[in-house]
Design a protein around this motif. Structure first.
Motif, PDB file in Angstrom:
ATOM      1  N   TRP A   1       0.838  -1.195   0.000  1.00  0.00           N
ATOM      2  CA  TRP A   1       0.000   0.000   0.000  1.00  0.00           C
ATOM      3  C   TRP A   1       0.879   1.253   0.000  1.00  0.00           C
ATOM      4  O   TRP A   1       1.996   1.248   0.539  1.00  0.00           O
ATOM      5  N   ALA A   2       0.369   2.304  -0.575  1.00  0.00           N
ATOM      6  CA  ALA A   2       0.927   3.637  -0.364  1.00  0.00           C
ATOM      7  C   ALA A   2       0.225   4.198   0.869  1.00  0.00           C
ATOM      8  O   ALA A   2      -1.001   4.325   0.883  1.00  0.00           O
ATOM      9  N   VAL A   3       0.989   4.497   1.903  1.00  0.00           N
ATOM     10  CA  VAL A   3       0.409   4.868   3.200  1.00  0.00           C
ATOM     11  C   VAL A   3       0.753   6.316   3.517  1.00  0.00           C
ATOM     12  O   VAL A   3       1.924   6.721   3.485  1.00  0.00           O
ATOM     13  N   LEU A   4      -0.289   7.089   3.835  1.00  0.00           N
ATOM     14  CA  LEU A   4      -0.119   8.482   4.247  1.00  0.00           C
ATOM     15  C   LEU A   4      -0.545   8.615   5.705  1.00  0.00           C
ATOM     16  O   LEU A   4      -1.672   8.253   6.063  1.00  0.00           O
ATOM     17  N   ARG A   5       0.365   9.095   6.530  1.00  0.00           N
ATOM     18  CA  ARG A   5       0.036   9.402   7.924  1.00  0.00           C
ATOM     19  C   ARG A   5       0.023  10.927   8.025  1.00  0.00           C
ATOM     20  O   ARG A   5       1.074  11.570   7.916  1.00  0.00           O
ATOM     21  N   VAL A   6      -1.185  11.458   8.211  1.00  0.00           N
ATOM     22  CA  VAL A   6      -1.406  12.895   8.050  1.00  0.00           C
ATOM     23  C   VAL A   6      -1.791  13.517   9.386  1.00  0.00           C
ATOM     24  O   VAL A   6      -2.616  12.975  10.130  1.00  0.00           O
ATOM     25  N   THR A   7      -1.197  14.670   9.672  1.00  0.00           N
ATOM     26  CA  THR A   7      -1.560  15.475  10.836  1.00  0.00           C
ATOM     27  C   THR A   7      -2.305  16.715  10.341  1.00  0.00           C
ATOM     28  O   THR A   7      -1.822  17.402   9.440  1.00  0.00           O
ATOM     29  N   VAL A   8      -3.479  16.975  10.927  1.00  0.00           N
ATOM     30  CA  VAL A   8      -4.301  18.118  10.515  1.00  0.00           C
ATOM     31  C   VAL A   8      -4.360  19.100  11.679  1.00  0.00           C
ATOM     32  O   VAL A   8      -4.776  18.748  12.787  1.00  0.00           O
ATOM     33  N   ARG A   9      -3.936  20.348  11.418  1.00  0.00           N
ATOM     34  CA  ARG A   9      -3.860  21.367  12.459  1.00  0.00           C
ATOM     35  C   ARG A   9      -4.560  22.654  12.003  1.00  0.00           C
ATOM     36  O   ARG A   9      -4.702  22.914  10.812  1.00  0.00           O
ATOM     37  N   GLU A  10      -4.966  23.460  12.982  1.00  0.00           N
ATOM     38  CA  GLU A  10      -5.449  24.802  12.703  1.00  0.00           C
ATOM     39  C   GLU A  10      -4.227  25.691  12.496  1.00  0.00           C
ATOM     40  O   GLU A  10      -3.260  25.625  13.249  1.00  0.00           O
ATOM     41  N   GLN A  11      -4.283  26.527  11.468  1.00  0.00           N
ATOM     42  CA  GLN A  11      -3.096  27.242  11.015  1.00  0.00           C
ATOM     43  C   GLN A  11      -2.519  28.191  12.059  1.00  0.00           C
ATOM     44  O   GLN A  11      -1.302  28.210  12.303  1.00  0.00           O
ATOM     45  N   ALA A  12      -3.353  28.978  12.694  1.00  0.00           N
ATOM     46  CA  ALA A  12      -2.857  30.013  13.601  1.00  0.00           C
ATOM     47  C   ALA A  12      -2.427  29.458  14.959  1.00  0.00           C
ATOM     48  O   ALA A  12      -1.376  29.816  15.490  1.00  0.00           O
ATOM     49  N   SER A  13      -3.236  28.572  15.536  1.00  0.00           N
ATOM     50  CA  SER A  13      -2.998  28.112  16.901  1.00  0.00           C
ATOM     51  C   SER A  13      -2.253  26.785  16.992  1.00  0.00           C
ATOM     52  O   SER A  13      -1.678  26.467  18.034  1.00  0.00           O
ATOM     53  N   GLY A  14      -2.289  25.995  15.916  1.00  0.00           N
ATOM     54  CA  GLY A  14      -1.716  24.660  15.973  1.00  0.00           C
ATOM     55  C   GLY A  14      -2.625  23.646  16.623  1.00  0.00           C
ATOM     56  O   GLY A  14      -2.220  22.499  16.873  1.00  0.00           O
ATOM     57  N   ASP A  15      -3.900  24.026  16.923  1.00  0.00           N
ATOM     58  CA  ASP A  15      -4.850  23.090  17.521  1.00  0.00           C
ATOM     59  C   ASP A  15      -5.066  21.892  16.606  1.00  0.00           C
ATOM     60  O   ASP A  15      -5.075  22.012  15.371  1.00  0.00           O
ATOM     61  N   ALA A  16      -5.255  20.723  17.215  1.00  0.00           N
ATOM     62  CA  ALA A  16      -5.552  19.506  16.460  1.00  0.00           C
ATOM     63  C   ALA A  16      -7.004  19.531  16.001  1.00  0.00           C
ATOM     64  O   ALA A  16      -7.911  19.851  16.783  1.00  0.00           O
ATOM     65  N   LEU A  17      -7.233  19.201  14.748  1.00  0.00           N
ATOM     66  CA  LEU A  17      -8.584  19.192  14.180  1.00  0.00           C
ATOM     67  C   LEU A  17      -9.054  17.752  13.999  1.00  0.00           C
ATOM     68  O   LEU A  17      -8.512  17.003  13.177  1.00  0.00           O
ATOM     69  N   GLY A  18     -10.053  17.374  14.781  1.00  0.00           N
ATOM     70  CA  GLY A  18     -10.630  16.039  14.696  1.00  0.00           C
ATOM     71  C   GLY A  18     -11.885  16.040  13.846  1.00  0.00           C
ATOM     72  O   GLY A  18     -12.686  16.968  13.900  1.00  0.00           O
TER      73      GLY A  18
END
Length: 270
Positions: A136-153
């Motif tokens: 498989w081609a596997v992507l482990r992605v982190t999604v953050r809010e741009q200004a604060s760095g908050d994690a987006l679930g």
């Protein structure tokens, strides 16, 4: 001789529809038991692994009509029903799906997507700890809010190549997502006249997030393991349908078989 039969008990049940939960990457039916809930309805898992809707308050008249269902409401006219699906084992992330009932009971329409005789296919997206397939081609992605760095679930991740969707994923409360793309060829034909074949597939990764539906967790809470009181459980179909109106970000990527990549996407939120 006359044979007399006394009926002691009768059980009759009308099936209103069924859900078939599948792995989003392989489309294989998920065999492990899941938790499926619907407000104002009752769902039971059968031996085939389908989650059967056996009762719904909005279709009370259907419960006692066994020869033929009532003509009203019309098929697909009740659209405010929603199922919530969670995996107690933690392999798949929770999600919601909007349902339209009643399903079409006409056997002549059995091949149609809205037929009562077809289960509704519900893709479930893997958690970050889920296993991946060979090559498989596997992507482990982190999604953050741009200004604060908050994690987006509850962000939806979509990988596309030349307009074709290769895979989808959801982020958990930590903003972490696992997107596996099965079937990426080891080598493929190149559009470059100087290269006959290539080992990478050029693609685009997009993240879509609804601030009113997903979760936003400060990075200090993520590091300390303090999860929000309610974990994200979004409807990815709705997110994709409304992607043009929601905050999103894109990133160019190169996919290759058996390659794992760690990526980060930042979204500017209003």
């Amino acid at each position: 001789m006359t044979l007399r039969v006394r009926e002691l008990e009768r059980q009759e049940r009308r099936v209103l529809g069924a859900l078939r939960c599948v792995d989003a990457a392989t489309l294989a039916t998920i065999a492990t038991p899941l938790r499926v809930e619907m407000a104002g309805a009752r769902v039971q898992r059968n031996r085939s692994g389908l989650y059967v809707i056996v009762q719904a308050d909005a279709l009370a008249a259907h419960e006692g009509a066994f020869d033929a269902p009532p003509a009203e409401p019309a098929p697909g006219s009740i659209t405010d029903l929603e199922a919530r699906i969670a995996d107690p084992g933690g392999t798949y992330l929770p999600r919601r799906i909007a349902l339209a009932l009643p399903r079409d009971p006409d056997p002549a329409h059995a091949a149609a997507s809205g037929s009562l005789f077809r289960a509704i296919e519900v893709p479930l997206y893997p958690a970050a700890i889920a296993p991946t397939g060979i090559n498989w081609a596997v992507l482990r992605v982190t999604v953050r809010e741009q200004a604060s760095g908050d994690a987006l679930g509850g962000a939806l991740l979509i990988a596309r190549s030349n307009g074709t969707v290769l895979g989808r994923a959801l982020s958990d409360w930590r903003g972490e997502a696992l997107l596996g793309v099965a079937g990426v060829p080891v080598t493929t034909w190149s559009d470059d006249p100087d290269a006959v074949v290539v080992t990478e597939l050029q693609a685009q990764l997009e993240a879509v997030f609804d601030p009113a539906d997903g979760t936003r967790t400060p990075i200090d809470d993520v590091r300390a393991g303090r999860s929000p009181a309610v974990l994200p459980g979004v409807d990815p179909d709705r997110l994709e349908a409304q992607r043009e109106t929601l905050p999103r970000a894109t990133l160019g990527i190169a996919l290759a078989a058996a390659r794992t990549q760690s990526l980060s996407l930042s979204l500017a939120l209003p």
